[in-house]
Design an enzyme around this catalytic site. Structure first.
Site, short mmCIF file in Angstrom:
data_model
loop_
_atom_site.label_atom_id
_atom_site.label_comp_id
_atom_site.label_asym_id
_atom_site.label_seq_id
_atom_site.Cartn_x
_atom_site.Cartn_y
_atom_site.Cartn_z
N LYS A 36 -39.73 -1.10 18.12
CA LYS A 36 -39.16 -1.51 19.42
C LYS A 36 -39.62 -0.56 20.51
O LYS A 36 -40.16 0.52 20.23
CB LYS A 36 -37.63 -1.52 19.32
CG LYS A 36 -37.02 -0.15 19.03
CD LYS A 36 -35.55 -0.25 18.65
CE LYS A 36 -34.96 1.11 18.34
NZ LYS A 36 -33.59 1.01 17.82
N ARG A 135 -21.10 -0.89 18.83
CA ARG A 135 -22.14 -1.43 19.69
C ARG A 135 -22.29 -2.93 19.48
O ARG A 135 -22.09 -3.71 20.40
CB ARG A 135 -23.45 -0.69 19.38
CG ARG A 135 -24.61 -1.06 20.25
CD ARG A 135 -25.80 -0.14 20.05
NE ARG A 135 -26.48 -0.33 18.77
CZ ARG A 135 -27.59 0.32 18.42
NH1 ARG A 135 -28.12 1.22 19.24
NH2 ARG A 135 -28.16 0.11 17.26
N ARG A 220 -34.50 1.33 7.61
CA ARG A 220 -35.13 1.00 8.90
C ARG A 220 -35.62 2.30 9.53
O ARG A 220 -34.82 3.11 10.00
CB ARG A 220 -34.09 0.32 9.82
CG ARG A 220 -33.41 -0.90 9.21
CD ARG A 220 -32.42 -1.53 10.20
NE ARG A 220 -31.40 -0.61 10.65
CZ ARG A 220 -30.20 -0.48 10.07
NH1 ARG A 220 -29.86 -1.23 9.04
NH2 ARG A 220 -29.34 0.40 10.54
N TYR A 263 -39.91 19.44 47.01
CA TYR A 263 -38.88 18.80 47.84
C TYR A 263 -37.66 19.68 47.90
O TYR A 263 -37.27 20.31 46.91
CB TYR A 263 -38.50 17.44 47.23
CG TYR A 263 -39.56 16.37 47.49
CD1 TYR A 263 -39.88 15.98 48.80
CD2 TYR A 263 -40.22 15.76 46.43
CE1 TYR A 263 -40.85 15.01 49.03
CE2 TYR A 263 -41.18 14.79 46.65
CZ TYR A 263 -41.49 14.42 47.96
OH TYR A 263 -42.44 13.46 48.19
N CYS A 309 -41.68 15.64 41.26
CA CYS A 309 -41.90 14.57 42.25
C CYS A 309 -42.14 13.25 41.52
O CYS A 309 -42.20 13.20 40.29
CB CYS A 309 -43.12 14.89 43.11
SG CYS A 309 -43.13 16.55 43.80
N MET A 310 -42.30 12.18 42.28
CA MET A 310 -42.52 10.87 41.64
C MET A 310 -43.85 10.84 40.89
O MET A 310 -43.94 10.29 39.79
CB MET A 310 -42.51 9.76 42.70
CG MET A 310 -42.66 8.37 42.09
SD MET A 310 -42.71 7.06 43.30
CE MET A 310 -40.98 6.78 43.62
N ASP A 311 -44.88 11.48 41.45
CA ASP A 311 -46.22 11.36 40.88
C ASP A 311 -46.83 12.67 40.40
O ASP A 311 -47.87 12.66 39.76
CB ASP A 311 -47.17 10.76 41.93
CG ASP A 311 -46.55 9.58 42.62
OD1 ASP A 311 -46.17 8.63 41.90
OD2 ASP A 311 -46.39 9.61 43.84
#
Ligand SMILES: *Cc1c(COP(=O)(O)O)cnc(C)c1O
Length: 368
Positions: A36, A135, A220, A263, A309-311
């Protein structure tokens, strides 16, 4: 040319891990390889093929779409979908010979209403029992008794009965034992109703490797096939980590005492410091929770500095290094190693959260 941040996946490691686990399990225990979430980030179809090579006899995924993707890739092994599918999708599951998880009578009721007749073939179901994870799955004898008539329909085949442990990795085994006893009790309900599931399974990686006696006739295996070792295994298997994450510096600058970076000025240099910029950020799945983790540069540990940061992220270099210098985020370099398990500690999580979080923007490169 990519941007130079790649997850290097060793297909041989996945195959060898599956084979080693299979060889260590008690005789007659089947191995269901869990692929998965894009094979925990390693690539679903690639991981599935290696699992088959290593001796897996079944596959499991979380959702119908994941199973359909594997079929589209030409994977023919039986596949169990671990989360109940929408009743309207039952024909799709049947057409692609997928085994589905059922947890209650409601699902069958809705499916029959949707279908308005018999299924055009035998649908293989695995019944999910909730013994304490809270669950998915049936919990009470009443729920079981409501389910039985639906299971006896002649277009339904009960291929399995299963549960999942909540504390398989914990030192204290008392809750796991209670779950196992409850599972045995529920298997008794099956027998009393005249239903004989072909397979019974309860163990994921941690339970299978710590308590092989709980393997029943199938386990599993997810985490362990990718080389993530559970705590305190009793089966001594040298699992090989299948994923390395590599990048390189795209910029280098010198900061003097008092200069800040990132940042919100999230880091301030305390002296003269060399800072390198690495092209991976939170949009790649490198969470902000890893901002105090380290990377390897020239075989040495270099701490991440400032907010991720994002990138990109910035690291404090051991010395002045040129742009283009290789960086290892997961794996070995110069005798040093950063394991996914170490990163997981920063996230209060497990290594598979690190690997499965890597977004599609991180290129996967396969080595055999
Ligand atoms: C994901 C999953 C597994 C695999 O667990 P690992 O700890 O990764 O081996 C097994 N069973 C179920 C029901 C799961 O959802």
């Amino acid at each position: 040319m990519g941007r130079g941040t790649v997850a290097e996946i060793s297909l041989g490691a996945i195959r060898d891990n599956v084979k080693a686990i299979r060889d260590a399990l008690p005789d007659g225990v089947r191995l269901m390889a869990v692929v998965k979430a894009n094979g925990y980030g390693h690539g679903a179809a690639e991981s599935a093929r290696m699992a088959v090579d290593g001796g897996a006899e079944r596959l499991a995924v979380a959702y119908l779409e994941e199973a359909l993707d594997l079929r589209a890739e030409g994977i023919e092994l039986p596949i169990l979908i671990l989360t109940p599918i929408h009743p309207a999708d039952v024909l799709q599951a049947l057409r692609h010979e997928l085994m589905i998880t059922v947890a209650g009578a409601d699902w069958f009721d809705a499916m029959r209403k949707e279908l308005g007749g018999k299924l055009p073939g035998k649908l293989k179901v695995h019944i999910k029992a909730d013994t304490g994870l809270g669950r998915l799955g049936l919990r009470s004898l009443e729920e079981w008794e409501a389910l039985v008539p639906w299971l006896k329909a002649d277009d339904i085949e009960v291929d399995g009965f299963y549960t999942h442990f909540a504390t398989a990795g914990k030192a204290d085994t008392s809750f796991l034992e209670r779950q196992y006893v409850r599972f045995q009790e529920m298997l008794g309900w099956c027998a009393a109703s005249g239903i004989q599931p072909r397979h019974c399974h309860c163990a994921g990686s941690a339970a299978a490797l710590r308590f092989p006696g709980l393997s029943m006739d199938m386990v599993r295996i997810g985490a362990a096939m990718y080389g993530f070792s559970p705590a305190k295994p009793s089966l001594e298997i040298a699992l090989k980590p299948a994923m390395a994450l590599k990048s390189s510096l795209i910029a280098v600058r010198k900061l003097v005492a008092g200069e800040s970076l990132g940042y919100d000025n999230s880091y301030t240099a305390s002296g003269e410091e060399w800072i390198g910029t690495v092209p991976i950020g939170y949009a790649d799945g490198w969470h902000q929770g890893l901002r105090h983790a380290e990377v390897l540069v020239e075989g040495q540990r270099a701490p991440i500095v400032g907010k991720i940061c994002m990138d990109q992220l910035m690291v404090k270099l051991p010395r002045a290094c040129p742009a283009g210098t290789p960086v290892v985020l997961i794996g070995n370099q110069g005798g040093n190693c950063i394991a996914a398990a170490e990163l997981a500690m920063h996230l209060s999580s497990v290594p598979q959260e690190v690997s499965s979080s890597l977004s599609p923007r991180v290129e996967r490169v396969y080595i055999s």
